[in-house]
Design an enzyme around this catalytic site. Structure first.
Site, PDB file in Angstrom:
ATOM      1  N   TYR A  95       0.797  -1.234   0.000  1.00  0.00           N
ATOM      2  CA  TYR A  95       0.000   0.000   0.000  1.00  0.00           C
ATOM      3  C   TYR A  95       0.826   1.279   0.000  1.00  0.00           C
ATOM      4  O   TYR A  95       0.474   2.237  -0.709  1.00  0.00           O
ATOM      5  CB  TYR A  95      -0.998  -0.033   1.164  1.00  0.00           C
ATOM      6  CG  TYR A  95      -2.177  -0.921   0.858  1.00  0.00           C
ATOM      7  CD1 TYR A  95      -3.277  -0.425   0.165  1.00  0.00           C
ATOM      8  CD2 TYR A  95      -2.172  -2.260   1.220  1.00  0.00           C
ATOM      9  CE1 TYR A  95      -4.352  -1.244  -0.142  1.00  0.00           C
ATOM     10  CE2 TYR A  95      -3.239  -3.087   0.920  1.00  0.00           C
ATOM     11  CZ  TYR A  95      -4.333  -2.577   0.236  1.00  0.00           C
ATOM     12  OH  TYR A  95      -5.389  -3.397  -0.087  1.00  0.00           O
ATOM     13  N   GLU A 137      -8.578  -7.004   4.696  1.00  0.00           N
ATOM     14  CA  GLU A 137      -7.884  -8.127   4.057  1.00  0.00           C
ATOM     15  C   GLU A 137      -7.212  -9.026   5.089  1.00  0.00           C
ATOM     16  O   GLU A 137      -7.196 -10.255   4.928  1.00  0.00           O
ATOM     17  CB  GLU A 137      -6.867  -7.589   3.041  1.00  0.00           C
ATOM     18  CG  GLU A 137      -7.542  -7.040   1.797  1.00  0.00           C
ATOM     19  CD  GLU A 137      -6.698  -6.051   1.020  1.00  0.00           C
ATOM     20  OE1 GLU A 137      -5.461  -6.009   1.249  1.00  0.00           O
ATOM     21  OE2 GLU A 137      -7.270  -5.296   0.205  1.00  0.00           O
TER      22      GLU A 137
END
Length: 397
Positions: A95, A137
């Site tokens: 990310y 997630e």
């Protein structure tokens, strides 16, 4: 929640993203892959070549900006994204890389308009979204009992030609353990390593009811189009896989999970290879509620391009209240099918305000059927859909 100081800049970004979103995402992907070529293994490079992935990301960024405080609108989008991410093994450390290059692309494309307060606002917004996705997630991986990117070796037990361009592959575990449990409608990713060293993952819906002994996927051979390359993985599977081949696959994921366990009326509508998750749903219903009222509608080019006809016939033999409607663009004299595209008025009747309606197929099919069903009086809350490939999040508008 984005801070009050940042919110005006996010709101002001909405028209900018509409105008420049695809340019920004193209620059983003180009810069990120140049700096981190290893990440190409996590992305569908066919969709990159066609531009579909860039358009999909632009739509997602726009949807996020337009609905940043609307959890009800963002929830389904986030859910779809995290399942896709889990299916390719996205990890928390990816990310910051994405954030760096996304903000960099915004600066490059907008130039002087990308003021420091605007970039800071988007850095804040991206950070909040990243934290949400990472946390969701993490829970999804934990629930599945797998690590990000974990693959399992499966042996191909059977290869069957289901139509002119769809072939099914039955996979059995090599570790002696039971096959993955899953919900009908979900998919697995298949990982293929090519001779030049690059790796590609593709998602394929499971096309049979859950079974402890095996999984089955059905794969359409994707030819090259006028502006799109041929399907790299689908063609490799068709050309190379035979009984005994070892394939590496992920745990099943996917948020499109039609209700198979109740006895309420249900409608399953599909087109093309979108039939594959519907076959899984149908076969599960035949196991647990064979008396259930089911409408199964499918649209195909012609009989030769209509996969899983044997599965449908078997379900009809076991399910007395199953009603099947078939639509072919090109109908032969022997075909038991309606000519042309799927029409709501040509489908068997069902209780419009009671039954859940599930759709799966190409975007054009989805757009047409969604609008036609609404016009026919089906409440929007009863409509659910799955689109194969990158999704344009505003395609139903």
């Amino acid at each position: 929640m984005v801070s009050p100081a940042s919110r005006p800049y996010i709101d002001a970004s909405v028209p900018v993203l509409r105008e420049h979103g695809v340019t920004i995402t193209r620059r983003f992907y180009g810069n990120m892959f140049a700096a981190h070529p290893e990440l190409k293994n996590l992305f569908n490079m066919g969709n990159q070549a066609s531009g579909a992935q860039q358009q999909s990301l632009a739509a997602a960024v726009f949807a996020y900006a337009a609905n940043i405080d609307n959890a009800a609108a963002l929830g389904p989008v986030v859910n779809r994204i995290v399942h896709k991410h889990a299916s390719v093994g996205i990890r928390a450390e990816h990310y910051p890389i994405v954030g760096q290059h996304l903000l960099g692309a915004i600066k490059e494309v907008l130039g002087d308009a990308a003021t420091e307060p605007l970039i800071n606002a988007w850095a804040e917004a991206y950070g909040e979204l990243a934290d949400l996705l990472i946390d969701t997630e993490r829970h999804l991986y934990a629930k599945a009992g797998v690590q990000p990117g974990q693959l399992r070796d499966m042996r191909v037990a059977e290869v069957r030609q289901q139509s002119e361009n769809v072939r099914s592959f039955t996979l059995t575990p090599m570790d002696g353990e039971a096959a993955f449990d899953f919900k009908p409608g979900q998919y697995i990713s298949v990982s293929v390593s090519f001779p030049d060293g690059h790796v590609q993952l593709r998602q394929y819906s499971l096309s049979d009811a859950p079974d402890a002994d095996y999984l089955r996927i059905s794969v359409k051979r994707e030819p090259a189009g006028h502006e799109t390359p041929q399907g790299e993985v689908s063609n490799w599977l068709h050309d190379n896989v035979q009984p005994g081949t070892i394939l590496r696959v992920t745990h099943p994921f996917g948020e499109f999970t039609p209700d198979t366990e109740s006895d309420r009326p249900i409608v399953l509508l599909s087109a093309g290879v979108g039939i594959t998750p519907m076959i899984s749903v149908l076969k599960r219903i035949a196991q647990v509620h064979p008396q259930r009222q089911v409408v199964f509608g499918h649209a195909a080019r012609d009989a030769g391009h209509h996969p899983h006809q044997e599965d449908i016939k078997a379900a009809q033999a076991a399910m007395p209240q199953l009603k099947v409607a078939t639509f072919y663009e090109h109908v032969a004299a022997a075909d038991q099918a309606e000519p042309g595209f799927m029409q709501v008025e040509a489908l068997p009747d069902w209780p419009r305000h009671e039954a859940e309606v599930y759709l799966c197929g190409p975007i054009g099919f989805m757009r047409a059927q969604w609008k036609n069903l609404l016009t026919a009086g089906v409440p929007s809350a009863r409509l659910h859909r799955e689109v194969f490939g990158p999704e344009m999040l505003d395609y139903l508008d």
